[in-house]
Design an enzyme around this catalytic site. Structure first.
Site, PDB file in Angstrom:
ATOM      1  N   GLU A 437       0.842  -1.222   0.000  1.00 17.74           N
ATOM      2  CA  GLU A 437       0.000   0.000   0.000  1.00 17.74           C
ATOM      3  C   GLU A 437       0.863   1.253   0.000  1.00 17.74           C
ATOM      4  O   GLU A 437       0.514   2.255   0.596  1.00 17.74           O
ATOM      5  CB  GLU A 437      -0.954   0.031   1.206  1.00 17.74           C
ATOM      6  CG  GLU A 437      -2.103  -0.904   1.124  1.00 17.74           C
ATOM      7  CD  GLU A 437      -2.748  -0.933  -0.242  1.00 17.74           C
ATOM      8  OE1 GLU A 437      -2.782   0.126  -0.898  1.00 17.74           O
ATOM      9  OE2 GLU A 437      -3.160  -2.009  -0.674  1.00 17.74           O
TER      10      GLU A 437
HETATM   11  C1  LIG Z   1       2.807  -9.495   0.394  1.00 21.35           C
HETATM   12  C2  LIG Z   1       2.437  -8.450  -0.610  1.00 21.35           C
HETATM   13  C3  LIG Z   1       1.091  -8.197  -0.856  1.00 21.35           C
HETATM   14  C4  LIG Z   1       0.731  -7.256  -1.810  1.00 21.35           C
HETATM   15  N1  LIG Z   1      -0.604  -7.042  -2.104  1.00 21.35           N
HETATM   16  C5  LIG Z   1      -0.946  -6.247  -3.151  1.00 21.35           C
HETATM   17  C6  LIG Z   1      -2.304  -6.159  -3.592  1.00 21.35           C
HETATM   18  O1  LIG Z   1      -3.215  -6.729  -3.003  1.00 21.35           O
HETATM   19  N2  LIG Z   1      -2.576  -5.409  -4.684  1.00 21.35           N
HETATM   20  C7  LIG Z   1      -1.614  -4.751  -5.369  1.00 21.35           C
HETATM   21  O2  LIG Z   1      -1.921  -4.127  -6.362  1.00 21.35           O
HETATM   22  N3  LIG Z   1      -0.316  -4.792  -4.958  1.00 21.35           N
HETATM   23  C8  LIG Z   1       0.043  -5.536  -3.876  1.00 21.35           C
HETATM   24  N4  LIG Z   1       1.356  -5.618  -3.473  1.00 21.35           N
HETATM   25  C9  LIG Z   1       2.355  -4.836  -4.164  1.00 21.35           C
HETATM   26  C10 LIG Z   1       2.904  -3.703  -3.302  1.00 21.35           C
HETATM   27  O3  LIG Z   1       1.964  -2.682  -3.171  1.00 21.35           O
HETATM   28  C11 LIG Z   1       4.229  -3.238  -3.950  1.00 21.35           C
HETATM   29  O4  LIG Z   1       5.161  -4.298  -3.748  1.00 21.35           O
HETATM   30  C12 LIG Z   1       4.739  -1.953  -3.334  1.00 21.35           C
HETATM   31  O5  LIG Z   1       3.905  -0.887  -3.680  1.00 21.35           O
HETATM   32  C13 LIG Z   1       6.162  -1.621  -3.785  1.00 21.35           C
HETATM   33  O6  LIG Z   1       6.341  -1.800  -5.156  1.00 21.35           O
HETATM   34  P1  LIG Z   1       7.588  -2.663  -5.687  1.00 21.35           P
HETATM   35  O7  LIG Z   1       7.557  -3.960  -4.958  1.00 21.35           O
HETATM   36  O8  LIG Z   1       7.518  -2.726  -7.158  1.00 21.35           O
HETATM   37  O9  LIG Z   1       8.867  -1.885  -5.211  1.00 21.35           O
HETATM   38  P2  LIG Z   1       9.590  -0.684  -6.001  1.00 21.35           P
HETATM   39  O10 LIG Z   1       8.555   0.289  -6.452  1.00 21.35           O
HETATM   40  O11 LIG Z   1      10.503  -1.247  -7.005  1.00 21.35           O
HETATM   41  O12 LIG Z   1      10.416  -0.013  -4.816  1.00 21.35           O
HETATM   42  C14 LIG Z   1      11.719  -0.428  -4.432  1.00 21.35           C
HETATM   43  C15 LIG Z   1      12.319   0.605  -3.481  1.00 21.35           C
HETATM   44  O13 LIG Z   1      12.416   1.889  -4.122  1.00 21.35           O
HETATM   45  C16 LIG Z   1      11.761   2.883  -3.377  1.00 21.35           C
HETATM   46  N5  LIG Z   1      11.117   3.857  -4.275  1.00 21.35           N
HETATM   47  C17 LIG Z   1      10.440   3.617  -5.419  1.00 21.35           C
HETATM   48  N6  LIG Z   1       9.967   4.760  -5.934  1.00 21.35           N
HETATM   49  C18 LIG Z   1      10.346   5.752  -5.115  1.00 21.35           C
HETATM   50  C19 LIG Z   1      10.167   7.174  -5.103  1.00 21.35           C
HETATM   51  N7  LIG Z   1       9.473   7.821  -6.028  1.00 21.35           N
HETATM   52  N8  LIG Z   1      10.702   7.879  -4.069  1.00 21.35           N
HETATM   53  C20 LIG Z   1      11.391   7.256  -3.091  1.00 21.35           C
HETATM   54  N9  LIG Z   1      11.602   5.923  -3.057  1.00 21.35           N
HETATM   55  C21 LIG Z   1      11.079   5.173  -4.045  1.00 21.35           C
HETATM   56  C22 LIG Z   1      10.724   2.123  -2.548  1.00 21.35           C
HETATM   57  O14 LIG Z   1      10.368   2.828  -1.376  1.00 21.35           O
HETATM   58  C23 LIG Z   1      11.460   0.841  -2.239  1.00 21.35           C
HETATM   59  O15 LIG Z   1      12.287   1.043  -1.123  1.00 21.35           O
HETATM   60  C24 LIG Z   1       1.731  -6.528  -2.496  1.00 21.35           C
HETATM   61  C25 LIG Z   1       3.080  -6.790  -2.218  1.00 21.35           C
HETATM   62  C26 LIG Z   1       3.431  -7.733  -1.309  1.00 21.35           C
HETATM   63  C27 LIG Z   1       4.888  -8.004  -1.071  1.00 21.35           C
END
Ligand SMILES: Cc1cc2nc3c(=O)[nH]c(=O)nc-3n(C[C@H](O)[C@H](O)[C@H](O)COP(=O)(O)OP(=O)(O)OC[C@H]3O[C@@H](n4cnc5c(N)ncnc54)[C@H](O)[C@@H]3O)c2cc1C
Length: 568
Positions: A437
Site C-alpha cells: 500500500e
Molecule cells: C505481500 C504483498 C502483498 C501485496 N498485495 C498487493 C495487492 O493486493 N494489490 C496490489 O496491487 N499490490 C500488492 N502488493 C504490491 C505492493 O503494493 C508493492 O510491492 C509496493 O507498492 C512496492 O512496489 P515494488 O515492490 O515494485 O517496489 P519498487 O517500487 O521497485 O520499490 C523499491 C524501493 O524503491 C523505493 N522507491 C520507489 N519509488 C520511489 C520514489 N518515487 N521515491 C522514493 N523511493 C522510491 C521504494 O520505497 C522501495 O524502497 C503486495 C506486495 C506484497 C509483497
C-alpha cells in the site's frame, strides 16, 4: 478466554470520542432507518451501543477462533491448484465465523445487507483481527474495496455487487504488475472494448495480488491505446463468475503466510468499467489506496499491540539474576517505549478515521441532496485533514509495528529467535506493513506537500489552542518548543530552494510533524482519561522530543556535497 476488544480499554475510549456524535448523526441521517430495519439505531447512544456489541463479538471471535488458528495457518498456508486458491483450513474456519456473525460489508448501507457502520468502528474491528492474525486480517479487511465501488459505481453495480460482499464474498485490488510497483502510472494490463461481447476484455499479468482468487476484483488497466501515463488508465470490476483470470502461482513469503499473494493471468477476462474512463488511477485508485492505507495502519496497530502483549507477558514470567526481567530498567525501558508508540500510533489512526468518517458521510449525503454552505465547508476541511493524516498514520504505524516486533524479540532473548514463540510470527508479519500500500518512502512523497504548504504546522498550532489538564501543561510547553524546531527546520530546507535537498530531508520532516501531532493527541487523551494515557503521554513525549532534536541536528549539519557521492 481472551476477548481482543474488551481486553483493550483504549479501544472503547476511542469509540467514545466526542466527534462520534457528529459522525453518527451524519452516517445515520438523523436515524431515519429505525422505522425500516429493526436493528437500526434509534439515537446516538443506541448507535454506540450497537458498535460496542459488534466489537465485542469481533473480539470474541478473534480471541476464541482466529488467534488459536494463527499458528496452524502460518504453517499450512494456502495452496494453488488448477489456477485456483485453496485457503488453509484455519483460514476457512475464520472466514466462516466472521460471515456467520454478519461481519462482512460492515460499512455498507442496510438496504444492501450491510450494518451501515462508520469507518472508525470498522477500523477497530480490522485492528483486533490483525492483532490475532495479520494474514487473515488481509483477507477479511479487503472487504473495504467495496467502499470504492459504492463511491464510484452505478446504482445497478451497487445492487449486483454490494449484497454479495455483505453475504461474505471476498474482494481484491489488482494494481501491481512486474514493471509497475510504486509507479502505478506504468500499468500495462490491457483493456479493450469488444463490440461483439458488449463488454471490456482484460489481458495481461498482475503480480503480488493479495487474495488474488477473490470473488470480486477491482482492476487497474490501460483502456486508452497508445498512452503510457496515468491518464490512460481506467478502473474495472472483474467478477470471478465470468472466468478468464487464473492464479499462476502463490508467492512464498517471509510473513503473513495465511494471506495468498498471487500472480494473476488475465486472458480475455470479461470486465465492466467502474466510473469514467481515464480516471482509474487519478481518482478511483487514489481513493481506494487511501482507504487501504488506513487499513494497513490498523493492521500495524494490531501487530504493535500483539508485540507489546507478548513482550510484557514474557518479561513478567522470565527470571534472571533472581528476579523477573521486567524489573531491569533496560527491559522496562523497551516496554514503556513500545506502549508509548502503540498509544500514540493508535491515537493518530483513530483521529484520521474520524476525519475520514465525517467527510465521507457528507460526500454521501451530497449524492442525495445539495449540501448547505456550512456542510460544504465542513466536508472540505475534514477531507483535507484526512488526506494529510493518512500517509502519517500508515507510515508511522507501520514503522512502529516493525520496531515493536523487533523489541518484542529482544525481550525474549534467545527464545525470541525460536519458532515456538508467537513473537517470531509477529516480527515476520509486521515486515510487510511498511512496504505494501505504498512503502514508507512513498508515504513520505504523499506527506511532504503538507509539510511545505504549512498544513501540518497549522494543525499543530490549532492543537496548541485545545486546553489540557494541569498535569499535562508542562508537557504542552515542551511540545510547543518541538513544533518550533519542526517549523524552523522546514523553513531552513525550503530556503535552500533545492528540490533534491527537500526530497532528501522529507522523511525526517514528515516524522517530526508526526511526532508532534501524535504527542498532541496523547496529551488530549491523557487530559480526558489520565488513568489510561498519562504514563504513555509522558514517555512518548520524551521519546518524540529526542527524535525531533535528532532530526533537527541532522538536517542542520548534513553536508549536501557528501550526499552526492552516494548517488553513484
Ligand atoms: C505481500 C504483498 C502483498 C501485496 N498485495 C498487493 C495487492 O493486493 N494489490 C496490489 O496491487 N499490490 C500488492 N502488493 C504490491 C505492493 O503494493 C508493492 O510491492 C509496493 O507498492 C512496492 O512496489 P515494488 O515492490 O515494485 O517496489 P519498487 O517500487 O521497485 O520499490 C523499491 C524501493 O524503491 C523505493 N522507491 C520507489 N519509488 C520511489 C520514489 N518515487 N521515491 C522514493 N523511493 C522510491 C521504494 O520505497 C522501495 O524502497 C503486495 C506486495 C506484497 C509483497
Amino acid at each position: 478466554m481472551a476477548n481482543f476488544y474488551t481486553d483493550i480499554p483504549e479501544l472503547k475510549y476511542h469509540l467514545n470520542n466526542p466527534i462520534m456524535k457528529r459522525i453518527c448523526e451524519l452516517k445515520e441521517r438523523n436515524y431515519r432507518d429505525k422505522d425500516e430495519f429493526d436493528y437500526a439505531p434509534l439515537d446516538f447512544e443506541d448507535a454506540i451501543d450497537s458498535y460496542n456489541k459488534v466489537l465485542e463479538i469481533t473480539g470474541e471471535i478473534t480471541g476464541e477462533i482466529i488467534a488459536p488458528n494463527a499458528e496452524g495457518v502460518d504453517e499450512e498456508g494456502p495452496h494453488c491448484a488448477n489456477g485456483r486458491v485453496e485457503y488453509a483450513s484455519g483460514t476457512k474456519q475464520n472466514l466462516d465465523a466472521m460471515v456467520k456473525a454478519g461481519l462482512n460489508g460492515m460499512t455498507m448501507p442496510r438496504e444492501f445487507g450491510g450494518l451501515n457502520f462508520p469507518i472508525t468502528p470498522y477500523t477497530m474491528c480490522a485492528e483486533i483481527v490483525a492483532a490475532a492474525d495479520a494474514g487473515f486480517g488481509n483477507i477479511w479487511s479487503l472487504q473495504d474495496c467495496i467502499e470504492t465501488l459504492y463511491e464510484f459505481g452505478t446504482p445497478d453495480q451497487h445492487s449486483r455487487f454490494i449484497p454479495r460482499v455483505c453475504q461474505g464474498e471476498t474482494m481484491s485490488m489488482d494494481l501491481t504488475e512486474p514493471d509497475a510497483g510504486s509507479d502505478l502510472q506504468a500499468v500495462m494490463l490491457k483493456a479493450t472494448y469488444s463490440e461483439k461481447d458488449g463488454c471490456w476484455l482484460l489481458n495481461g499479468v498482475k503480480r503480488f495480488i493479495t487474495n488474488g482468487d477473490a470473488d470480486i476484483h477491482l482492476v487497474l488497466a490501460r483502456s486508452e491505446e497508445g498512452t503510457r501515463d496515468g491518464r490512460g488508465l481506467s478502473m474495472f470490476i472483474y467478477d470471478k463468475r465470468q472466468g478468464g483470470v487464473d492464479v499462476r502461482r502463490i508467492e512464498n513469503k517471509l510473513g503473513i503466510h495465511g494471506s495468498p499473494t498471487c500472480e494473476l493471468v488475465y486472458k480475455n477476462a470479461k470486465a465492466e468499467l467502474c466510473g469514467d474512463r481515464k480516471l482509474g488511477l487519478i481518482k478511483y485508485v487514489m481513493a481506494l489506496m487511501n482507504g487501504a492505507r488506513l487499513g494497513i495502519a490498523a493492521q500495524s496497530v494490531g501487530l504493535s499491540q500483539a508485540a507489546y502483549n507478548e513482550g510484557l507477558a514474557y518479561a513478567k514470567d522470565r527470571k534472571q539474576f533472581g528476579k523477573a526481567i521486567i524489573e531491569f530498567p533496560a527491559v522496562y525501558d523497551m516496554l514503556s517505549i513500545m506502549k508509548g508508540k502503540l498509544d500514540a500510533g493508535r491515537a493518530l489512526l483513530y483521529q484520521t478515521a474520524r476525519y475520514v468518517d465525517i467527510y465521507k458521510a457528507l460526500e454521501d449525503i451530497a449524492r442525495e441532496r445539495k449540501l448547505t454552505p456550512e456542510e460544504r465547508q465542513e466536508q472540505k476541511q475534514y477531507a483535507k485533514l484526512a488526506d494529510s493524516l493518512t500517509p502519517l498514520a500508515k507510515g508511522m504505524n507501520s514503522e512502529y509495528a516493525n520496531q515493536n516486533a523487533y523489541d518484542c524479540i529482544q525481550i525474549h532473548g534467545g527464545s525470541g529467535f525460536m519458532m515456538e514463540y508467537a513473537c517470531q510470527r509477529i516480527y515476520r508479519d509486521a515486515r510487510i506493513t511498511s512496504i505494501y500500500e505504498g512503502t514508507t518512502q512513498l508515504q513520505t512523497v504523499a506527506a511532504i506537500r503538507y509539510v511545505t504548504n504549512g498544513s501540518y504546522i497549522a494543525t499543530i498550532r490549532e492543537f496548541e489552542k485545545i486546553p489540557c489538564s494541569p498535569d499535562m501543561e508542562p508537557l504542552m510547553s515542551r511540545l510547543k518548543k518541538m513544533a518550533d524546531k519542526f517549523e524552523a527546520s522546514t523553513n531552513a530546507v525550503k530556503e535552500t530552494q533545492d528540490q533534491e535537498f527537500l526530497d532528501f530531508t522529507a522523511r525526517r520532516l514528515m516524522e517530526m510533524a508526526a511526532d508532534c501531532i501524535m504527542a498532541h493527541l496523547l496529551i488530549q487523551d491523557a487530559s480526558r482519561a489520565p488513568e489510561l494515557f498519562s504514563k504513555s503521554a509522558r514517555v512518548y513525549l520524551s521519546y518524540a522530543e529526542a527524535e525531533v532534536v535528532k532530526h533537527t541536528n541532522y538536517i542542520q549539519h548534513i553536508d549536501k556535497e557528501d550526499l552526492a557521492f552516494f548517488k553513484k
